[in-house]
Design a protein around this motif. Sequence first.
Motif: not given
Length: 218
Positions: A84-108
């Motif tokens: 669902a979030f292909p960017q995780l295949t490149h890096s599973n570190l979240l430091d460059k994720w926006s709060d909005q993107d983190i919230d989207r994954l948490v919600t899904e």
Amino acid sequence: MSRLTPPDPAPLYQKTDHWFQRATAALLGEVPCRLGCTSCCIGPFPITLLDVHTLQQGLAGLPPDHRNRIEQWAIEQTAAMEAAFPQLTHSNLLDKWSDQDIDRLVTEFHNHPCPALETDGRCGVYHHRPLVCRSMGIPTENRGLVHGACEVQTFIPILRLPSSFREEEARLAQEEAASLDALRRTIGSTGEEVFLPYGFLHRETRETCEKSGTGEKV
């Protein structure tokens, strides 16, 4: 050149447990956390590499069949998240994720239970659970307003925690930041956080991802 030794986070985790126990007593039983209440165990959330280090210690001490079951749950969950979030295949570190993107994954993936959650509501790695799990349940306070820590606690009266506990909570947060910084320097990681299921992946995979900062699977 001597090899850096990772910090021992155990004292910090023990102090957090002690703080939670005393804070719970100070709130006169209004904290609903008890066996069978798993509201905060459902859905992914960010944990630090310090928590990953501690989870891996806990997994290493489990019987092989128990450990394999938890790891398999984590593999299935991270595979679904990466689809669902292909960017995780490149890096599973979240430091460059926006709060909005983190919230989207948490919600899904809000209905995904923690890989270590047992059918009877127990935690399969209880003594090695993340710091956020150890302090969850104590009401939060922002600008003088007290809020319930979860959807269960929202419906019960909330007392104000004495200021001395909030000061101690802040000191624990500072100690966590210092320990995390020391760990990052030891392993050469450029990031600090991953989603919970990644903390249960095999140690060698996690260490490779943390050192390289690429998140590539090995």
